[in-house]
Design an enzyme around this catalytic site. Structure first.
Site, PDB file in Angstrom:
ATOM      1  N   SER A   1     -19.727  -9.056  60.509  1.00 48.53           N
ATOM      2  CA  SER A   1     -19.923  -7.803  61.315  1.00 48.53           C
ATOM      3  C   SER A   1     -20.091  -7.960  62.641  1.00 48.53           C
ATOM      4  CB  SER A   1     -21.269  -7.133  60.349  1.00 48.53           C
ATOM      5  OG  SER A   1     -21.207  -7.184  58.962  1.00 48.53           O
TER       6      SER A   1
ATOM      7  N   HIS B   1     -12.792  -6.755  58.427  1.00 49.98           N
ATOM      8  CA  HIS B   1     -14.113  -6.272  58.336  1.00 49.98           C
ATOM      9  C   HIS B   1     -13.948  -5.075  57.532  1.00 49.98           C
ATOM     10  CE1 HIS B   1     -17.935  -4.301  60.091  1.00 49.98           C
ATOM     11  NE2 HIS B   1     -18.349  -5.309  59.141  1.00 49.98           N
TER      12      HIS B   1
ATOM     13  N   GLU C   1     -11.593  -2.965  59.789  1.00 49.74           N
ATOM     14  CA  GLU C   1     -11.695  -3.267  61.257  1.00 49.74           C
ATOM     15  C   GLU C   1     -10.952  -4.638  61.249  1.00 49.74           C
ATOM     16  OE1 GLU C   1     -15.309  -1.012  63.597  1.00 49.74           O
ATOM     17  OE2 GLU C   1     -15.667  -2.979  62.407  1.00 49.74           O
TER      18      GLU C   1
ATOM     19  N   ASN D   1     -20.178  -0.775  63.887  1.00 48.60           N
ATOM     20  CA  ASN D   1     -21.354  -1.450  63.898  1.00 48.60           C
ATOM     21  C   ASN D   1     -21.961  -1.301  65.172  1.00 48.60           C
ATOM     22  OD1 ASN D   1     -21.587  -1.808  61.171  1.00 48.60           O
ATOM     23  ND2 ASN D   1     -21.193  -4.148  61.169  1.00 48.60           N
TER      24      ASN D   1
HETATM   25  N1  LIG Z   1     -23.753  -5.819  53.886  1.00 49.75           N
HETATM   26  C1  LIG Z   1     -23.110  -5.165  54.295  1.00 49.75           C
HETATM   27  O1  LIG Z   1     -23.156  -3.925  54.363  1.00 49.75           O
HETATM   28  C2  LIG Z   1     -21.899  -5.751  55.182  1.00 49.75           C
HETATM   29  C3  LIG Z   1     -20.787  -4.754  55.515  1.00 49.75           C
HETATM   30  C4  LIG Z   1     -19.634  -5.659  56.380  1.00 49.75           C
HETATM   31  C5  LIG Z   1     -19.828  -6.952  56.347  1.00 49.75           C
HETATM   32  N2  LIG Z   1     -20.812  -7.686  56.206  1.00 49.75           N
HETATM   33  C6  LIG Z   1     -20.699  -8.874  56.544  1.00 49.75           C
HETATM   34  O2  LIG Z   1     -20.291  -9.627  55.106  1.00 49.75           O
HETATM   35  C7  LIG Z   1     -20.937 -11.044  55.062  1.00 49.75           C
HETATM   36  C8  LIG Z   1     -21.716 -11.138  53.862  1.00 49.75           C
HETATM   37  O3  LIG Z   1     -22.808 -10.260  53.876  1.00 49.75           O
HETATM   38  P1  LIG Z   1     -23.580  -9.797  52.454  1.00 49.75           P
HETATM   39  O4  LIG Z   1     -24.347  -8.445  52.902  1.00 49.75           O
HETATM   40  O5  LIG Z   1     -22.453  -9.532  51.429  1.00 49.75           O
HETATM   41  O6  LIG Z   1     -24.469 -10.857  52.246  1.00 49.75           O
HETATM   42  P2  LIG Z   1     -25.271 -11.318  50.716  1.00 49.75           P
HETATM   43  O7  LIG Z   1     -26.255 -11.929  51.044  1.00 49.75           O
HETATM   44  O8  LIG Z   1     -25.450 -10.079  49.881  1.00 49.75           O
HETATM   45  O9  LIG Z   1     -24.265 -12.272  49.859  1.00 49.75           O
HETATM   46  C9  LIG Z   1     -23.568 -13.614  50.533  1.00 49.75           C
HETATM   47  C10 LIG Z   1     -23.183 -14.419  49.337  1.00 49.75           C
HETATM   48  O10 LIG Z   1     -22.529 -15.552  50.003  1.00 49.75           O
HETATM   49  C11 LIG Z   1     -22.982 -16.670  49.046  1.00 49.75           C
HETATM   50  N3  LIG Z   1     -22.828 -17.994  49.787  1.00 49.75           N
HETATM   51  C12 LIG Z   1     -23.779 -18.393  50.542  1.00 49.75           C
HETATM   52  N4  LIG Z   1     -23.316 -19.572  50.988  1.00 49.75           N
HETATM   53  C13 LIG Z   1     -22.065 -19.895  50.617  1.00 49.75           C
HETATM   54  C14 LIG Z   1     -21.257 -20.886  50.495  1.00 49.75           C
HETATM   55  N5  LIG Z   1     -21.425 -21.895  51.432  1.00 49.75           N
HETATM   56  N6  LIG Z   1     -20.189 -20.860  49.818  1.00 49.75           N
HETATM   57  C15 LIG Z   1     -19.774 -19.822  48.934  1.00 49.75           C
HETATM   58  N7  LIG Z   1     -20.773 -18.789  48.846  1.00 49.75           N
HETATM   59  C16 LIG Z   1     -21.994 -18.774  49.739  1.00 49.75           C
HETATM   60  C17 LIG Z   1     -24.423 -16.366  48.615  1.00 49.75           C
HETATM   61  O11 LIG Z   1     -24.648 -16.933  47.365  1.00 49.75           O
HETATM   62  C18 LIG Z   1     -24.259 -14.802  48.446  1.00 49.75           C
HETATM   63  O12 LIG Z   1     -23.795 -14.496  46.956  1.00 49.75           O
HETATM   64  C19 LIG Z   1     -21.823 -10.985  56.349  1.00 49.75           C
HETATM   65  O13 LIG Z   1     -20.943 -11.873  57.278  1.00 49.75           O
HETATM   66  C20 LIG Z   1     -22.116  -9.726  56.867  1.00 49.75           C
HETATM   67  O14 LIG Z   1     -22.173  -9.591  58.054  1.00 49.75           O
HETATM   68  C21 LIG Z   1     -21.850  -6.964  55.664  1.00 49.75           C
END
Ligand SMILES: NC(=O)c1ccc[n+]([C@@H]2O[C@H](COP(=O)([O-])OP(=O)(O)OC[C@H]3O[C@@H](n4cnc5c(N)ncnc54)[C@H](O)[C@@H]3O)[C@@H](O)[C@H]2O)c1
Length: 594
Positions: free
Chosen positions: A121, A142, A154, A192
């Site tokens: 993000s 994204h 995005e 964002n």
């Molecule tokens: N939460 C949101 O609203 C949102 C929206 C758009 C983008 N993002 C982006 O998406 C990405 C993930 O965010 P999230 O909120 O889903 O996080 P989250 O914490 O909910 O999930 C992350 C997952 O990654 C797994 N993980 C960690 N290390 C790993 C590895 N080495 N190999 C495989 N899996 C691994 C974890 O076990 C976990 O299940 C981030 O870059 C975030 O910025 C988040």
């Protein structure tokens, strides 16, 4: 030759990853879904089945389609399972070193022609890409939360991403039924960058006890038509993820203090209060992962305000503009006896006509009977002198937004009105305490900030100054509830809740346009399709009026002295040029040609 994308890999099945798996599999693409451990894989699988089961329960997905969808997904621990996919998208936590290590590993495991994508993000896609030997095949894709629902994607192109990679990813987004906007690699991209300053500002209001979580969220939902309030949205995003995004935006985005995560966020993350995913964040949820909010110690004991000792039956309303007209209608329609005071018979006649026309619309639409319309009109007494307010129980003033005029009016009301009357101002930008101190009874003065059009908008901000008595606030709450409005209580700071949060965001959008990062159309699209906003920022600015936006933004800046709140020069220039929005035919867009 265009790539086919027969199979894709998704790494990390948390909040975003599980949703992204669903999007691909729903659209007939085979997915290899990868997690770091068996336990995390089980959680990821449960995220996916939970979401698809909910879609079936809501009638949005047939059972057979769900089974087919799930049949397209292979679950695995470790990256080796990704050796033959055409594209990998990662959604692991928002840490640069973690993502760089992951990409170096993906580069080793995946076939040479595979595209490697990040769902980051806020981190630099360029910095992630250089961890591989194929930075020209690295791109940002994204998605928005929840990925199966939100239409926007995005697509982030770095200076080295190949044009054919971008084109193929754009085509893939269309195949997924998404709307894509392609942009360059800047912290927070479009949505964002505009959203997180606002979210952090809302957390700041909450931390400083400016208003309750329920009132902050209700204000933005009801005042701006947003699908969720900012604190509920923080819980959905995940506070750990939100913290990292803000922290990165602060460091990459010019050290704008508005992006420095509010201290409370760090405390909550440290305490394990991560939002929905951990079962508790700003709100408490039925269980981890559940969208259902359950009461906790911060939940107001009752939604109905306590009964007030101050019986209010007769209302004085001063003014003859748009707001006064709407407020007269609201009170008369709710059964109150109204004394309207304008500057003369001519103004009163105009207001009468406007109220009658508006009530007639209610009759035509079947919302109001003719009898009720006539009764409402009959409850309004028309006057051109404040003396007729001697026996009212509550006065709402909605005269011109000039402090000297309002202060003089409050001094007169103080002389004329009986003791114990609540004196309310509907100012949207002036300090209520200034008006309170123009009277000898500051404890009885409160802000009642209605929104335009008053009959339609369900929100009233009840502004409590440092001198307002608890009883006066209670009376204001009871009256708002009787009007069928949601009253939210806040302190006496510039912009109250809604305008402080809304106009800073609009100003940020103008800055983004000014910096030529994107176009007005793409920015509007991003906020509507990525965040579910009813209007994009430029559409809204043209409706509200650029002069109004500039005046509010100036007040915010003058009061808070925060450089990030300084009005965008482009906004100033457009106002100087007379481009005020729809009302002059031209603002950010030319309305004369449509
Ligand atoms: N939460 C949101 O609203 C949102 C929206 C758009 C983008 N993002 C982006 O998406 C990405 C993930 O965010 P999230 O909120 O889903 O996080 P989250 O914490 O909910 O999930 C992350 C997952 O990654 C797994 N993980 C960690 N290390 C790993 C590895 N080495 N190999 C495989 N899996 C691994 C974890 O076990 C976990 O299940 C981030 O870059 C975030 O910025 C988040």
């Amino acid at each position: 030759m265009t790539r086919e994308f027969a199979s894709v890999g998704v790494v990390g099945l948390g909040t975003m990853g599980a949703g992204i798996v669903e999007v691909f599999a729903r659209n007939g693409i085979d997915v290899v879904a990868v997690e770091i451990s068996d336990a995390a894989l089980d959680r990821g699988r449960a995220n996916l089945t939970g979401s698809t089961n909910r879609a079936v329960a809501r009638g949005k997905l047939a059972e057979a389609d769900r089974d087919a969808l799930l049949g397209r997904v292979t679950f695995a621990v470790g990256l080796d399972a990704l050796h033959s996919v055409d594209l990998v998208i990662e959604a692991v936590p928002e840490h640069l070193d973690l993502k760089q290590r992951l990409f170096a590993e993906l580069d080793r495991v995946c076939k040479p022609e595979a595209i490697l994508a990040t769902n980051t993000s806020s981190l630099s896609v360029t910095e992630i890409s250089v961890a591989t030997a194929r930075p020209n095949q690295v791109v940002g894709i994204h998605f928005f939360n929840p990925a199966p629902v939100m239409k926007l994607v995005e697509v982030v192109r770095t200076v080295v991403t190949s044009a054919d990679v971008v084109a193929d990813v754009e085509a893939l987004c269309k195949r997924l039924g998404k709307v894509d906007v392609t942009i360059s690699d800047r912290a927070g991209f479009i949505a964002n960058a505009l959203l997180f300053g606002y979210l952090n500002h809302a957390v700041d209001l909450f931390e400083s006890r400016y208003a309750t979580r329920e009132d902050i969220d209700a204000a933005m939902k009801l005042g701006c038509g947003l699908p969720m309030g900012p604190l509920a949205l923080m819980d959905l995003i995940g506070l750990d993820t939100a913290y990292e995004i803000l922290d990165t935006m602060y460091r990459r985005g010019g050290r704008d203090r508005r992006h420095a995560p509010v201290p409370l966020l760090k405390q909550m993350v440290t305490a394990g209060l991560l939002g929905r995913k951990s079962g508790r964040g700003f709100y408490t949820y039925e269980r981890p992962g559940s969208p259902k909010v359950v009461p906790d110690e911060q939940t107001p004991t009752t939604t109905e305000p306590a009964a007030s000792d101050q019986a209010v039956t007769k209302i004085g309303i001063v003014g003859s503009g748009t707001m006064a007209t709407g407020i007269i209608e609201v009170f008369a329609n709710a059964g109150y006896e109204v004394v309207s005071v304008t500057r003369g018979a001519e103004q009163s006649a105009k207001v009468f006509e406007a109220v009658r026309t508006s009530l007639n619309k209610g009759v035509v639409r079947g919302r109001l009977s003719e009898v009720d319309r006539d009764a409402a009109l009959g409850r309004i007494n028309w006057s051109a002198t404040l003396d007729h307010l001697a026996d009212v129980d509550l006065v709402v003033e909605a005269v011109v937004e000039e402090l000297s005029v309002k202060k003089a009016l409050f001094a007169s009301l103080d002389e004329i009105c009986k003791p114990g009357v609540v004196l309310a101002t509907t100012t949207s930008s002036l300090p209520v305490i200034e008006m309170a101190m123009a009277t000898q009874r500051p404890a009885d003065v409160v802000g009642l900030h209605f929104f335009n059009p008053a009959p339609a908008m369900p929100l009233v901000e009840i502004v409590r100054t440092i001198r307002t008595s608890a009883e006066t606030v209670t009376t204001a709450q009871v009256v708002s509830a009787t009007l069928g409005k949601t009253g939210v209580v806040c302190g006496d700071r510039s912009g109250f809740i809604v305008n402080a949060l809304l106009f800073s965001y609009l100003n940020d959008a103008v800055r983004m346009l000014e910096a030529s990062y994107s176009t007005a159309d793409d920015i509007d699209h991003a906020m509507k399709l990525g965040c579910g906003y009813p209007m994009g920022p430029f559409e809204l600015l043209d409706v509200v009026g650029l002069d109004v936006a500039l005046a509010i933004q100036r007040e915010l800046y003058l009061e808070l002295r925060e450089p990030g709140f300084a009005p965008a020069p482009l906004l100033e220039h457009l106002v100087t040029a007379g481009y005020l929005g729809r009302k002059t035919g031209r603002g950010f867009r030319d309305h004369t040609r449509r």
